[in-house]
Write a protein that holds these residues in place. Structure first.
Motif, PDB file in Angstrom:
ATOM      1  N   GLY A 249      53.216   0.825-116.054  1.00 30.08           N
ATOM      2  CA  GLY A 249      51.935   0.489-116.012  1.00 30.08           C
ATOM      3  C   GLY A 249      51.012  -0.013-114.803  1.00 30.08           C
ATOM      4  O   GLY A 249      49.968  -0.494-114.654  1.00 30.08           O
ATOM      5  N   ILE A 250      51.887  -0.199-113.775  1.00 31.61           N
ATOM      6  CA  ILE A 250      51.338  -0.814-112.564  1.00 31.61           C
ATOM      7  C   ILE A 250      51.352   0.304-111.454  1.00 31.61           C
ATOM      8  O   ILE A 250      52.224   1.016-111.101  1.00 31.61           O
ATOM      9  N   LEU A 301      40.057  -8.796-107.061  1.00 33.13           N
ATOM     10  CA  LEU A 301      40.443  -7.726-107.814  1.00 33.13           C
ATOM     11  C   LEU A 301      41.885  -7.937-108.444  1.00 33.13           C
ATOM     12  O   LEU A 301      42.193  -6.888-109.196  1.00 33.13           O
ATOM     13  N   LEU A 302      42.631  -8.952-108.151  1.00 31.27           N
ATOM     14  CA  LEU A 302      43.879  -9.261-108.642  1.00 31.27           C
ATOM     15  C   LEU A 302      45.002  -7.874-108.028  1.00 31.27           C
ATOM     16  O   LEU A 302      45.891  -7.554-108.753  1.00 31.27           O
ATOM     17  N   ILE A 303      44.537  -7.620-106.559  1.00 33.18           N
ATOM     18  CA  ILE A 303      45.655  -6.385-106.109  1.00 33.18           C
ATOM     19  C   ILE A 303      46.126  -7.411-105.003  1.00 33.18           C
ATOM     20  O   ILE A 303      45.608  -8.208-104.289  1.00 33.18           O
ATOM     21  N   PHE A 321      47.958  -2.720-107.985  1.00 36.95           N
ATOM     22  CA  PHE A 321      47.120  -2.897-108.823  1.00 36.95           C
ATOM     23  C   PHE A 321      47.421  -3.958-109.995  1.00 36.95           C
ATOM     24  O   PHE A 321      48.738  -3.653-110.468  1.00 36.95           O
ATOM     25  N   ALA A 322      46.704  -4.780-110.523  1.00 37.82           N
ATOM     26  CA  ALA A 322      46.919  -5.369-111.926  1.00 37.82           C
ATOM     27  C   ALA A 322      47.151  -4.659-112.885  1.00 37.82           C
ATOM     28  O   ALA A 322      46.561  -3.530-112.787  1.00 37.82           O
ATOM     29  N   THR A 323      47.861  -5.164-113.934  1.00 38.29           N
ATOM     30  CA  THR A 323      47.762  -4.521-115.473  1.00 38.29           C
ATOM     31  C   THR A 323      46.538  -4.394-115.857  1.00 38.29           C
ATOM     32  O   THR A 323      45.436  -5.306-115.519  1.00 38.29           O
ATOM     33  N   GLU A 324      46.161  -3.445-116.681  1.00 35.06           N
ATOM     34  CA  GLU A 324      44.999  -3.476-117.503  1.00 35.06           C
ATOM     35  C   GLU A 324      44.526  -4.690-118.102  1.00 35.06           C
ATOM     36  O   GLU A 324      43.333  -5.000-118.233  1.00 35.06           O
TER      37      GLU A 324
END
Length: 333
Positions: A249-250, A301-303, A321-324
């Motif tokens: 999921g990442i 953006l939590l990236i 990228f961060a998880t949803e």
């Protein structure tokens, strides 16, 4: 606090000890005064003085103990209540200073806001003649057009950096988290750099396993623009590889060039504001702002940005990228 209190009252304590020694000396020298009586008086006086000091310590140190635990703030209600005239002087002066600092801070904030608005207006005004200039360049000789478009692109990217630099402090008010087409975003940014890429004979090898991420499209585009511009800047006669992968999921988006690379001593500083590197320290065209701004936006953006580089072989930047669930949380803020 006890040590400080005794140090503050040292002159009083020394004066009291001197007075008791004086009484004992008088009892010893004057035979008409019983020595035992003077010793008894001195003992009672010392005992009374110690009890008095203990009582005064609790009362006089209460105000300063609260000051020690006071958190720095502009909250006037947090100032401890004064119990003596001297404490009242301290309390009143603190209140006056806080009010003055608040007034100055308000004036500075107004000034900064005005400066930001003026800068944004100026940037938007400059974009109009830049657009006109681009149309004029398109009608020039192909060889000259390539050179002019390169300089035009440099101006455009610098203005873009300034525009986003002024917006970053308020980025939380401008976020719109949605499903973003990474492929479309990448090709938009590559297209904007095409003249520069043609001049340096730089191509792109794009392989995307995952083409959609949950993020803010506009700000992600800004991050990609900075990384692509950085890759093109340090590449020559080579392809820039762009890949995306997804695991648990990442999603990870990697932009890798085969340029000059970054020295190991510089890797920990490349995201610092104004840092332009030690290998090309004489490059006056570098501003040291692109990667700094990209890092600032990525954090909002939590990236996570991870960089790997080998001198002479190239550099790879990975956007993790961060998880949803994490992005949904900041979207609701």
């Amino acid at each position: 606090m006890i040590r400080l209190y005794l140090k503050e009252r040292a002159s009083w304590i020394l004066f009291f000890i001197f007075s008791q020694l004086l009484v004992l000396a008088m009892g010893y020298l004057d035979t008409s005064i019983p020595l035992l009586s003077t010793v008894y008086i001195a003992f009672i006086s010392c005992l009374s003085f110690v009890i008095f000091m203990v009582m005064r310590y609790e009362k006089e140190s209460r105000f300063y103990k609260r000051l020690e635990t006071l958190e720095p703030s502009f909250d006037l209600t947090a100032i401890p209540e004064a119990n003596s005239p001297f404490e009242a002087i301290v309390s009143n002066r603190m209140s006056e200073q806080i009010q003055e600092f608040k007034h100055q801070l308000d004036q500075l904030q107004i000034s900064v806001e005005q400066e930001k608005d003026d800068m944004l207006n100026w940037i938007h005004e400059v974009k109009t003649p830049l657009t006109t200039l681009q149309l004029m360049i398109d009608r020039t000789d192909p060889v000259l057009r390539s050179q002019l478009m390169y300089e035009w692109l440099r101006i455009h990217l610098l203005l873009d950096q300034q525009l986003h630099l002024k917006r970053i402090p308020f980025i939380q008010n401008d976020l719109y988290i949605e499903k973003t087409d990474v492929r479309k975003l990448l090709f938009q940014e590559i297209k904007s750099l095409r003249q520069w890429c043609m001049q340096k004979r730089v191509g792109f090898d794009v392989s995307l396993e995952t083409e959609e991420v949950l993020t803010d499209a506009k700000w992600l585009g800004f991050i990609i623009r900075q990384l692509l511009a950085n890759a093109v800047k340090y590449s020559e006669n080579a392809d820039i590889s762009i890949q995306s992968t997804s695991k648990d999921g990442i999603t990870t988006l990697t932009i890798e060039d085969v340029g000059q690379g970054i020295a190991s001593r510089d890797l920990s500083r490349i995201f610092d504001k104004g840092f332009t590197g030690t290998a090309n320290h004489q490059n006056h065209a570098a501003t040291g702002m692109g990667l700094y701004l990209a890092k600032q936006v990525a954090e909002s953006l939590l990236i996570t940005i991870v960089v790997e580089s080998t001198v002479g072989e190239g550099t790879g930047f990975s956007l993790i990228f961060a998880t949803e669930n994490e992005l949904i949380r900041i979207a609701r803020m």
